[in-house]
Design a protein around this motif. Structure first.
Motif, PDB file in Angstrom:
ATOM      1  N   VAL A  85     -25.940  -0.011  15.444  1.00  0.00           N
ATOM      2  CA  VAL A  85     -25.719   1.119  14.530  1.00  0.00           C
ATOM      3  C   VAL A  85     -26.173   0.741  13.122  1.00  0.00           C
ATOM      4  O   VAL A  85     -26.798   1.540  12.414  1.00  0.00           O
ATOM      5  N   LEU A  86     -25.857  -0.490  12.697  1.00  0.00           N
ATOM      6  CA  LEU A  86     -26.291  -0.964  11.383  1.00  0.00           C
ATOM      7  C   LEU A  86     -27.805  -0.964  11.280  1.00  0.00           C
ATOM      8  O   LEU A  86     -28.368  -0.546  10.254  1.00  0.00           O
ATOM      9  N   LEU A  87     -28.473  -1.419  12.325  1.00  0.00           N
ATOM     10  CA  LEU A  87     -29.930  -1.408  12.311  1.00  0.00           C
ATOM     11  C   LEU A  87     -30.450   0.021  12.172  1.00  0.00           C
ATOM     12  O   LEU A  87     -31.398   0.280  11.418  1.00  0.00           O
ATOM     13  N   GLY A  88     -29.801   0.964  12.873  1.00  0.00           N
ATOM     14  CA  GLY A  88     -30.183   2.367  12.728  1.00  0.00           C
ATOM     15  C   GLY A  88     -29.970   2.869  11.320  1.00  0.00           C
ATOM     16  O   GLY A  88     -30.786   3.642  10.782  1.00  0.00           O
ATOM     17  N   ALA A  89     -28.880   2.437  10.677  1.00  0.00           N
ATOM     18  CA  ALA A  89     -28.604   2.847   9.301  1.00  0.00           C
ATOM     19  C   ALA A  89     -29.675   2.323   8.353  1.00  0.00           C
ATOM     20  O   ALA A  89     -30.133   3.033   7.448  1.00  0.00           O
ATOM     21  N   LEU A  90     -30.096   1.069   8.550  1.00  0.00           N
ATOM     22  CA  LEU A  90     -31.129   0.493   7.690  1.00  0.00           C
ATOM     23  C   LEU A  90     -32.457   1.222   7.870  1.00  0.00           C
ATOM     24  O   LEU A  90     -33.175   1.478   6.897  1.00  0.00           O
ATOM     25  N   ILE A  91     -32.783   1.562   9.110  1.00  0.00           N
ATOM     26  CA  ILE A  91     -34.031   2.296   9.365  1.00  0.00           C
ATOM     27  C   ILE A  91     -33.958   3.687   8.742  1.00  0.00           C
ATOM     28  O   ILE A  91     -34.913   4.149   8.095  1.00  0.00           O
TER      29      ILE A  91
END
Length: 320
Positions: free
Chosen positions: A10-16
């Motif tokens: 989810v964090l990776l999605g937020a950064l993207i």
């Protein structure tokens, strides 16, 4: 709470999402940004509880009490929002989008790039005044460039790595709590006559919450140093050697790593509205005549460090 691997994805999605969308101006011209709400809460406490006729000890106690209330409110709001979003179809996607609002990759890049691209020194002074607290009206090209690069490095830690770190630790409640403390520190966590006691707890807690992220930021910047012609090892050694000379226990780490990556002497003496600040240079062996073109090199390093952070998060999520 999300499981550790799920939280990292989810964090990776937020950064993207933040890198692609950023903070769209049309939205935030109509609605208050979440940080604006946090700022209003900090200002409310400052107005109601920071009373000049109180003793210093009483003002410090009031600051501790208000920070405790602010933290409880932030954690509770983060938990309620995350719980509500996870109940929706594609819940993790909504959580990622909510988290992206409190991560500043795109906005930091855009603000610093405006300084680099300004058509003339006066426009550059105006652009850099939007991202630094120092007096900018008399800065020359070197002063403008150093200020923009230092802001990019410090805010890479405060606005990107630290929010990601605290989301990974505590989900949206951890992220919102961090942003609440960081906002409080920026507003009341300084040594002015009014805030040295009421803002003491906010400043100290912000220092504590940034201890690990600041050092991770230096590591990421160092590994991105070759993008600007720098050396990974030299950048790491400079951060280790010079970070402790900075007046902040944390800001010196990413700034020293960035200074070495660019071959520049950063920090040093500068002027704020409250008066001049004498400080040693970070990477004093570097050039002191920074140029606007060096801002672009700093942005390459910052973008590379953001990419490395995303790769590290994906690798950790995969491993778990």
């Amino acid at each position: 709470m999300l499981s550790a691997p799920d939280a990292l994805w989810v964090l990776l999605g937020a950064l993207i999402a933040d890198a692609v969308i950023g903070d769209p101006d049309p939205v935030w011209r109509r609605l208050p940004h979440p940080v604006v709400w946090l700022g209003r809460l900090v200002a409310l406490g400052d107005t109601k509880l920071n009373r000049e006729n109180w003793s210093r000890s009483r003002r410090k106690a009031a600051g501790i009490a208000w920070l405790t209330l602010l933290l409880g409110t932030a954690i509770g709001a983060g938990w309620l929002i995350e719980t509500a979003l996870r109940a929706l179809p594609f819940g993790p996607v909504w959580v990622a989008l909510a988290a992206s609002l409190l991560i500043a990759q795109r906005s930091l890049y855009d603000h610093v790039a405006r300084v680099r691209d300004a058509p003339g020194l006066e426009a550059a002074r105006q652009a850099v005044s939007m991202i630094v607290g120092r007096e900018t009206s008399r800065l020359d090209e070197a002063g403008i460039s150093r200020a923009a690069i230092e802001s990019a490095a410090e805010n890479f830690s405060d606005g990107i790595v630290a929010p990601a770190f605290w989301f990974a630790i505590g989900g949206l409640p951890g992220l919102v709590a961090y942003k609440a403390v960081n906002t409080a520190d920026s507003m009341i966590g300084h040594l002015s006559q009014r805030h040295r006691d009421f803002g003491w707890a906010s400043a100290r807690l912000d220092d504590l919450l940034n201890l690990v992220p600041a050092r991770l930021s230096a590591l990421l910047i160092a590994f991105a140093a070759p993008l600007a012609g720098g050396s990974v090892g030299r950048s790491l050694r400079t951060a280790w050697r010079d970070a402790g000379t900075h007046r902040s226990p944390n800001a010196g780490w990413p700034e020293a790593a960035m200074a070495s990556a660019l071959g520049l002497a950063l920090s040093g003496p500068r002027l704020y509205a409250a008066g001049p600040v004498e400080a040693p240079f970070l990477c004093p062996e570097g050039r002191r005549d920074a140029r606007l073109a060096d801002i672009g090199r700093g942005l390459r390093v910052m973008a590379g460090a953001c990419l490395l952070q995303g790769i590290a998060i994906a690798a950790l999520a995969w491993a778990l």
